[in-house]
Design a protein around this motif. Structure first.
Motif, PDB file in Angstrom:
ATOM      1  N   GLY A 109     -56.828  28.291 121.771  1.00  0.00           N
ATOM      2  CA  GLY A 109     -55.987  27.467 121.244  1.00  0.00           C
ATOM      3  C   GLY A 109     -56.576  26.404 120.344  1.00  0.00           C
ATOM      4  N   GLY A 110     -56.148  25.013 120.004  1.00  0.00           N
ATOM      5  CA  GLY A 110     -56.703  24.256 118.955  1.00  0.00           C
ATOM      6  C   GLY A 110     -55.567  23.203 118.608  1.00  0.00           C
ATOM      7  N   LEU A 111     -55.928  22.616 117.771  1.00  0.00           N
ATOM      8  CA  LEU A 111     -54.981  21.345 117.222  1.00  0.00           C
ATOM      9  C   LEU A 111     -54.105  21.859 116.047  1.00  0.00           C
ATOM     10  N   VAL A 112     -52.807  21.724 115.805  1.00  0.00           N
ATOM     11  CA  VAL A 112     -52.082  22.224 114.778  1.00  0.00           C
ATOM     12  C   VAL A 112     -51.922  20.623 114.155  1.00  0.00           C
ATOM     13  N   VAL A 113     -52.227  20.765 112.693  1.00  0.00           N
ATOM     14  CA  VAL A 113     -52.225  19.456 111.854  1.00  0.00           C
ATOM     15  C   VAL A 113     -51.110  19.864 110.810  1.00  0.00           C
ATOM     16  N   VAL A 114     -50.096  18.995 110.782  1.00  0.00           N
ATOM     17  CA  VAL A 114     -49.022  19.408 109.843  1.00  0.00           C
ATOM     18  C   VAL A 114     -49.085  18.092 108.793  1.00  0.00           C
ATOM     19  N   PHE A 115     -49.206  18.461 107.454  1.00  0.00           N
ATOM     20  CA  PHE A 115     -49.379  17.223 106.605  1.00  0.00           C
ATOM     21  C   PHE A 115     -48.622  17.605 105.301  1.00  0.00           C
ATOM     22  N   ASP A 116     -48.275  16.799 104.420  1.00  0.00           N
ATOM     23  CA  ASP A 116     -47.850  16.824 103.226  1.00  0.00           C
ATOM     24  C   ASP A 116     -48.308  15.634 102.303  1.00  0.00           C
ATOM     25  N   GLY A 117     -47.895  15.867 101.158  1.00  0.00           N
ATOM     26  CA  GLY A 117     -48.487  15.248  99.786  1.00  0.00           C
ATOM     27  C   GLY A 117     -48.050  15.825  98.453  1.00  0.00           C
ATOM     28  N   THR A 118     -48.794  15.556  97.569  1.00  0.00           N
ATOM     29  CA  THR A 118     -48.759  16.222  96.160  1.00  0.00           C
ATOM     30  C   THR A 118     -49.960  16.751  95.848  1.00  0.00           C
ATOM     31  N   VAL A 119     -49.961  17.561  94.777  1.00  0.00           N
ATOM     32  CA  VAL A 119     -51.130  18.449  94.437  1.00  0.00           C
ATOM     33  C   VAL A 119     -50.983  18.655  93.023  1.00  0.00           C
ATOM     34  N   GLY A 120     -51.931  18.641  92.045  1.00  0.00           N
ATOM     35  CA  GLY A 120     -51.875  18.985  90.532  1.00  0.00           C
ATOM     36  C   GLY A 120     -51.394  17.840  89.517  1.00  0.00           C
ATOM     37  N   ASN A 121     -51.248  18.363  88.369  1.00  0.00           N
ATOM     38  CA  ASN A 121     -51.067  17.190  87.387  1.00  0.00           C
ATOM     39  C   ASN A 121     -50.162  17.829  86.389  1.00  0.00           C
ATOM     40  N   PRO A 122     -48.741  17.839  86.078  1.00  0.00           N
ATOM     41  CA  PRO A 122     -47.920  16.495  87.019  1.00  0.00           C
ATOM     42  C   PRO A 122     -48.028  17.140  88.518  1.00  0.00           C
ATOM     43  N   ALA A 123     -47.812  15.898  89.288  1.00  0.00           N
ATOM     44  CA  ALA A 123     -47.944  16.041  90.736  1.00  0.00           C
ATOM     45  C   ALA A 123     -46.872  16.977  91.448  1.00  0.00           C
ATOM     46  N   ALA A 124     -46.869  17.831  92.059  1.00  0.00           N
ATOM     47  CA  ALA A 124     -46.021  18.734  92.693  1.00  0.00           C
ATOM     48  C   ALA A 124     -46.265  18.571  94.432  1.00  0.00           C
ATOM     49  N   PRO A 125     -44.866  18.502  94.931  1.00  0.00           N
ATOM     50  CA  PRO A 125     -45.079  18.264  96.550  1.00  0.00           C
ATOM     51  C   PRO A 125     -45.303  19.491  97.027  1.00  0.00           C
ATOM     52  N   PHE A 126     -46.020  19.406  98.169  1.00  0.00           N
ATOM     53  CA  PHE A 126     -46.653  20.405  99.246  1.00  0.00           C
ATOM     54  C   PHE A 126     -46.563  20.080 100.554  1.00  0.00           C
ATOM     55  N   PHE A 127     -46.265  20.959 101.419  1.00  0.00           N
ATOM     56  CA  PHE A 127     -46.556  20.743 103.018  1.00  0.00           C
ATOM     57  C   PHE A 127     -47.550  21.735 103.348  1.00  0.00           C
ATOM     58  N   ALA A 128     -48.398  21.561 104.476  1.00  0.00           N
ATOM     59  CA  ALA A 128     -49.345  22.341 104.844  1.00  0.00           C
ATOM     60  C   ALA A 128     -49.337  22.283 106.488  1.00  0.00           C
ATOM     61  N   VAL A 129     -49.997  23.379 107.074  1.00  0.00           N
ATOM     62  CA  VAL A 129     -50.194  23.401 108.319  1.00  0.00           C
ATOM     63  C   VAL A 129     -51.538  24.135 108.555  1.00  0.00           C
ATOM     64  N   MET A 130     -52.448  23.352 109.393  1.00  0.00           N
ATOM     65  CA  MET A 130     -53.794  23.697 109.814  1.00  0.00           C
ATOM     66  C   MET A 130     -53.932  24.056 111.244  1.00  0.00           C
ATOM     67  N   LYS A 131     -54.587  25.062 111.472  1.00  0.00           N
ATOM     68  CA  LYS A 131     -55.003  25.200 112.843  1.00  0.00           C
ATOM     69  C   LYS A 131     -56.702  24.933 113.137  1.00  0.00           C
ATOM     70  N   ALA A 132     -57.027  24.028 113.816  1.00  0.00           N
ATOM     71  CA  ALA A 132     -58.390  23.428 113.813  1.00  0.00           C
ATOM     72  C   ALA A 132     -58.702  23.658 115.282  1.00  0.00           C
ATOM     73  N   GLU A 133     -59.772  24.526 115.525  1.00  0.00           N
ATOM     74  CA  GLU A 133     -60.223  24.775 116.712  1.00  0.00           C
ATOM     75  C   GLU A 133     -61.356  23.927 117.174  1.00  0.00           C
ATOM     76  N   LEU A 134     -61.356  23.549 118.378  1.00  0.00           N
ATOM     77  CA  LEU A 134     -62.182  22.474 119.207  1.00  0.00           C
ATOM     78  C   LEU A 134     -63.293  23.125 119.265  1.00  0.00           C
ATOM     79  N   HIS A 135     -64.450  22.190 119.312  1.00  0.00           N
ATOM     80  CA  HIS A 135     -65.890  22.596 119.254  1.00  0.00           C
ATOM     81  C   HIS A 135     -66.720  21.602 119.998  1.00  0.00           C
ATOM     82  N   GLU A 136     -67.851  21.925 120.425  1.00  0.00           N
ATOM     83  CA  GLU A 136     -68.823  21.136 121.402  1.00  0.00           C
ATOM     84  C   GLU A 136     -69.991  20.381 120.300  1.00  0.00           C
ATOM     85  N   GLY A 137     -70.213  19.224 120.903  1.00  0.00           N
ATOM     86  CA  GLY A 137     -71.338  18.558 119.940  1.00  0.00           C
ATOM     87  C   GLY A 137     -71.624  17.121 120.597  1.00  0.00           C
TER      88      GLY A 137
END
Length: 352
Positions: A109-137
């Motif tokens: 399992g893990g965390l699903v991080v959904v985010f959007d924004g812009t990238v590049g020049n000229p700026a272009a829109p994007f969306f992204a999905v990240m899966k981040a696994e949990l760990h100890e510390g």
């Protein structure tokens, strides 16, 4: 594949779980709305994303295979056009899709991080999905004690995450999908020489992407599948050595700018073995036609030709030197054992 001029707009956080004992999908836990990050936290998140895509060996541009209604691409494009409340609600679809794509209990399992924004020049829109696994510390407390926690994620030294980012070319009006969109995947398990290490369930089952077929990857497949065939073939050891030498010479020293299975077979194999080899390469779906000789993904493997023996004894050298100066022959040893006789046409120049 650096993400120049990256800005982060909206972020949502959900959690997916390992499948239940019986294999059933455990419903995700959804975030209540947009993730609220102060400037320092937002900058740290942006830094993690940017750093991931700085590593060309662990990220790859992929081709979009699934783009119809309900796909990650279609849902992401729709999410970009919504207001903040709808974006948070729409982002739950990605958590549902990832939970379904994780078809085995071996997938954590893990965390699903959904985010959007812009990238590049000229700026272009994007969306992204990240899966981040949990760990100890451990977390330092104000009184210089330490508190153990088991739900850390996105630590800079523990890159237990995967990211799929879809970038628009900014075309208007909106073209039919997947036109106008490119997809790049980051996976910490992927390397330049082992693209297949990328988690298939994430980039293919979840994101609907395919690893593109290019010359460098095809040459690596030729190298690995030809070695596998030679290793498995019923051959005298001396003949096996000759074929390995031939493979290294064909890739590294041959002056041609393409490779082709039939040419390699005709040059280094007898008729019967060549037929078996070509059948093997067709079985693993290697092209019959010539492929451009891009050695970028096998260059490291071609530097040295290696022989490994029992008890960590290794003989190695440049492929052309091994071909010209080394003879390897299987001989009968004591009590019927098979030994290896290695003849090097040269004297010992140094010892360590």
């Amino acid at each position: 594949m650096p993400l120049d001029n990256l800005t982060i707009n909206r972020v949502c956080l959900h959690e997916v779980y390992q499948r239940a004992d019986g294999g059933a999908v455990v419903p995700p836990t959804y975030g209540a709305g947009l993730l609220v990050l102060d400037d320092r936290a937002l900058q740290a998140f942006r830094s993690r994303v940017s750093a991931a895509f700085q590593s060309s060996s662990q990220c790859m541009e992929m081709s979009v295979r699934v783009h119809g209604q309900g796909s990650v691409l279609a849902n992401g494009v729709d999410a970009l056009a919504t207001n903040n409340d709808r974006f948070a609600q729409h982002s739950r679809l990605f958590a549902d899709a990832l939970a379904s794509a994780q078809t085995s209990r071996q997938m954590p399992g893990g965390l699903v991080v959904v985010f959007d924004g812009t990238v590049g020049n000229p700026a272009a829109p994007f969306f992204a999905v990240m899966k981040a696994e949990l760990h100890e510390g451990f977390v330092k407390t104000n009184d210089l004690q330490a508190q153990f926690v088991s739900d850390l994620f996105l630590s800079p030294k523990t890159k237990l995450y995967k990211i799929g980012i879809f970038v628009s070319d900014g075309a208007h009006p909106r073209p039919a999908l997947p036109e106008g969109w490119s997809a790049i995947v980051y996976d910490s398990a992927m390397t330049a020489s082992q693209r297949d290490n990328a988690a298939t369930y994430f980039y293919s089952g979840f994101l609907g992407l395919d690893i593109p077929v290019n010359a460098a990857q095809q040459v690596r497949k030729f190298f690995e599948e030809t070695k596998a065939f030679i290793r498995a073939a019923e051959l005298a050891e001396e003949r096996r050595v000759d074929l390995y030498n031939g493979l290294y010479v064909y890739l590294k020293l041959d002056q041609g700018n393409t490779i082709q299975t039939s040419r390699f077979a005709e040059t280094y194999m007898d008729e019967d073995l060549a037929e078996d080899y070509l059948t093997h390469m067709r079985r693993v779906r290697f092209p019959v036609a010539a492929v451009a000789k891009d050695l970028s993904e096998v260059a490291g493997s071609l530097r040295l030709r290696k022989f490994k023996f029992a008890r960590s004894i290794t003989l190695s050298g440049p492929p052309d030197a091994v071909r010209d100066l080394v003879t390897v022959q299987a001989i009968e040893g004591e009590q019927g054992a098979t030994w290896t006789q290695v003849t090097i046409r040269g004297r010992i120049e140094a010892q360590e």
